[in-house]
Design an enzyme around this catalytic site. Sequence first.
Site, PDB file in Angstrom:
ATOM      1  N   GLU A 190      -3.844   3.975   6.202  1.00  0.00           N
ATOM      2  CA  GLU A 190      -3.765   3.643   4.768  1.00  0.00           C
ATOM      3  C   GLU A 190      -4.462   4.744   3.958  1.00  0.00           C
ATOM      4  OE1 GLU A 190      -4.540  -0.442   3.674  1.00  0.00           O
ATOM      5  OE2 GLU A 190      -5.581   0.176   1.855  1.00  0.00           O
ATOM      6  N   ARG A 216       0.829  -1.228   0.000  1.00  0.00           N
ATOM      7  CA  ARG A 216       0.000   0.000   0.000  1.00  0.00           C
ATOM      8  C   ARG A 216       0.859   1.272   0.000  1.00  0.00           C
ATOM      9  NH1 ARG A 216      -2.053  -3.722  -1.059  1.00  0.00           N
ATOM     10  NH2 ARG A 216      -3.798  -4.790  -0.056  1.00  0.00           N
ATOM     11  N   SER A 257     -10.056   0.614   3.575  1.00  0.00           N
ATOM     12  CA  SER A 257      -9.322   0.335   4.815  1.00  0.00           C
ATOM     13  C   SER A 257      -8.808   1.624   5.437  1.00  0.00           C
ATOM     14  CB  SER A 257      -8.135  -0.582   4.539  1.00  0.00           C
ATOM     15  OG  SER A 257      -8.611  -1.828   4.122  1.00  0.00           O
TER      16      SER A 257
HETATM   17  C1  LIG Z   1     -15.617  -0.367  -0.315  1.00  0.00           C
HETATM   18  C2  LIG Z   1     -14.143  -0.198  -0.557  1.00  0.00           C
HETATM   19  C3  LIG Z   1     -13.329  -1.313  -0.681  1.00  0.00           C
HETATM   20  C4  LIG Z   1     -11.953  -1.172  -0.896  1.00  0.00           C
HETATM   21  N1  LIG Z   1     -11.184  -2.292  -0.997  1.00  0.00           N
HETATM   22  C5  LIG Z   1      -9.860  -2.169  -1.214  1.00  0.00           C
HETATM   23  C6  LIG Z   1      -9.026  -3.336  -1.324  1.00  0.00           C
HETATM   24  O1  LIG Z   1      -9.473  -4.474  -1.281  1.00  0.00           O
HETATM   25  N2  LIG Z   1      -7.706  -3.137  -1.528  1.00  0.00           N
HETATM   26  C7  LIG Z   1      -7.148  -1.897  -1.617  1.00  0.00           C
HETATM   27  O2  LIG Z   1      -5.928  -1.797  -1.802  1.00  0.00           O
HETATM   28  N3  LIG Z   1      -7.916  -0.789  -1.504  1.00  0.00           N
HETATM   29  C8  LIG Z   1      -9.237  -0.887  -1.316  1.00  0.00           C
HETATM   30  N4  LIG Z   1     -10.012   0.241  -1.200  1.00  0.00           N
HETATM   31  C9  LIG Z   1      -9.365   1.567  -1.247  1.00  0.00           C
HETATM   32  C10 LIG Z   1      -9.304   2.192  -2.644  1.00  0.00           C
HETATM   33  O3  LIG Z   1     -10.367   1.720  -3.468  1.00  0.00           O
HETATM   34  C11 LIG Z   1      -7.965   1.933  -3.347  1.00  0.00           C
HETATM   35  O4  LIG Z   1      -6.880   2.450  -2.614  1.00  0.00           O
HETATM   36  C12 LIG Z   1      -7.951   2.539  -4.754  1.00  0.00           C
HETATM   37  O5  LIG Z   1      -6.824   2.096  -5.444  1.00  0.00           O
HETATM   38  C13 LIG Z   1      -7.956   4.069  -4.719  1.00  0.00           C
HETATM   39  O6  LIG Z   1      -8.157   4.497  -6.048  1.00  0.00           O
HETATM   40  P1  LIG Z   1      -8.843   5.884  -6.374  1.00  0.00           P
HETATM   41  O7  LIG Z   1      -8.736   6.073  -7.831  1.00  0.00           O
HETATM   42  O8  LIG Z   1     -10.206   5.974  -5.799  1.00  0.00           O
HETATM   43  O9  LIG Z   1      -7.854   6.881  -5.635  1.00  0.00           O
HETATM   44  P2  LIG Z   1      -8.248   8.076  -4.664  1.00  0.00           P
HETATM   45  O10 LIG Z   1      -8.876   7.526  -3.434  1.00  0.00           O
HETATM   46  O11 LIG Z   1      -8.958   9.124  -5.406  1.00  0.00           O
HETATM   47  O12 LIG Z   1      -6.793   8.602  -4.273  1.00  0.00           O
HETATM   48  C14 LIG Z   1      -5.922   7.793  -3.485  1.00  0.00           C
HETATM   49  C15 LIG Z   1      -4.496   8.358  -3.650  1.00  0.00           C
HETATM   50  O13 LIG Z   1      -4.102   8.167  -5.011  1.00  0.00           O
HETATM   51  C16 LIG Z   1      -3.767   9.418  -5.601  1.00  0.00           C
HETATM   52  N5  LIG Z   1      -4.175   9.366  -7.008  1.00  0.00           N
HETATM   53  C17 LIG Z   1      -5.394   9.064  -7.509  1.00  0.00           C
HETATM   54  N6  LIG Z   1      -5.360   9.080  -8.858  1.00  0.00           N
HETATM   55  C18 LIG Z   1      -4.087   9.409  -9.206  1.00  0.00           C
HETATM   56  C19 LIG Z   1      -3.421   9.601 -10.460  1.00  0.00           C
HETATM   57  N7  LIG Z   1      -4.030   9.451 -11.637  1.00  0.00           N
HETATM   58  N8  LIG Z   1      -2.106   9.933 -10.426  1.00  0.00           N
HETATM   59  C20 LIG Z   1      -1.452  10.091  -9.250  1.00  0.00           C
HETATM   60  N9  LIG Z   1      -2.028   9.920  -8.040  1.00  0.00           N
HETATM   61  C21 LIG Z   1      -3.333   9.587  -8.020  1.00  0.00           C
HETATM   62  C22 LIG Z   1      -4.513  10.461  -4.777  1.00  0.00           C
HETATM   63  O14 LIG Z   1      -3.904  11.733  -4.869  1.00  0.00           O
HETATM   64  C23 LIG Z   1      -4.415   9.855  -3.392  1.00  0.00           C
HETATM   65  O15 LIG Z   1      -3.152  10.128  -2.817  1.00  0.00           O
HETATM   66  C24 LIG Z   1     -11.383   0.118  -0.984  1.00  0.00           C
HETATM   67  C25 LIG Z   1     -12.204   1.251  -0.883  1.00  0.00           C
HETATM   68  C26 LIG Z   1     -13.574   1.103  -0.663  1.00  0.00           C
HETATM   69  C27 LIG Z   1     -14.431   2.334  -0.562  1.00  0.00           C
END
Ligand SMILES: Cc1cc2nc3c(=O)[nH]c(=O)nc-3n(C[C@H](O)[C@H](O)[C@H](O)COP(=O)(O)OP(=O)(O)OC[C@H]3O[C@@H](n4cnc5c(N)ncnc54)[C@H](O)[C@@H]3O)c2cc1C
Length: 290
Positions: free
Chosen positions: A280, A160, A209
Amino acid sequence: MKLEENVPLAKLTTVGTGGPARAFAKPASLAELEWALAWAAERDLPVATVGLGSNLLAADGGVDALVLKLAGDLTSVRVDGEKLVAGGGATNAVCLHRARAAGLGGFEFACAIPGTAGGGVRMNAGAYGSDWSQILVRARVISAEGDFWMTPGGLGLSYRHSALRHGSVVAEVEYGLAPRPPDEIKATVAGLIAQRKVTQPTNKRTFGSVFKNPEHELGAGRMLEACGLKGHGIGGAIISPKHANFIENAGGATSADALALMAEARRRARKQFGIELEHEVQLLGKIELT
Ligand SMILES: Cc1cc2nc3c(=O)[nH]c(=O)nc-3n(C[C@H](O)[C@H](O)[C@H](O)COP(=O)(O)OP(=O)(O)OC[C@H]3O[C@@H](n4cnc5c(N)ncnc54)[C@H](O)[C@@H]3O)c2cc1C
């Protein structure tokens, strides 16, 4: 591309909290992304990118930055032999759908991760024993310093974690997948999603998480459950009664409510287990966890 002011981050995060972004734009091409980064650099304004906001807690007071959400070409997905090529803003759901249709397996683990390609790289998101570092061939990272293709090693992907900082935008990724019959992919995904529904609050407003799993026989969820925190609430935020490593917005929650719950959870884990839980969820803006 339109530059907007004071767009509420509550609309850009799955938990539904957060104040306004000073500036907000949705670049739909590499040229628009480069223009937006230059615009921010000229004004000395920090840049933060949001994907689906599914691992984000943004300050209630807002964020003094240019917030970007990739759109248009930067969300496209195509298949190239055994590679899936996706824009940084492409959702995992669309990537999985395209991979399955092309008979390419390896991305099934991401079926319940509600994020984007860029968010997956930044977080090295993972589940069921796999993570982004295992499927990512390379990512195109654009910042005020330039335009670079980076490998998982160069990105420093570990549990992570990546070495990416705000202002570095993942604009495109290449995933290396392997042939697998679509029916098998479908069956695997159905099994994983069914498993999820039993253990996690999949139909609530959360940010995934809260804490990373510590080096301990108990994961963060079991540890907080043992601390008696399931169902514990502050303001509109509660620790999920289903899984203690999730915080739900039970209605009208603020980021401050969630943060106060996180601080309480850390305090209890420290007292009962002598463990310092590390968050996280990514914190955006002037927001600090004690
Ligand atoms: C119901 C639920 C279940 C989940 N299950 C998991 C799981 O099983 N495993 C897991 O690892 N995570 C899980 N997550 C957390 C999350 O979905 C992941 O971390 C996911 O990868 C975040 O992606 P996002 O595009 O929504 O990023 P965001 O939440 O929008 O951003 C997260 C970080 O990434 C950065 N970011 C986003 N897009 C970019 C880009 N294009 N370039 C550079 N930086 C960027 C942001 O600035 C921030 O620092 C879960 C979340 C929820 C709500």
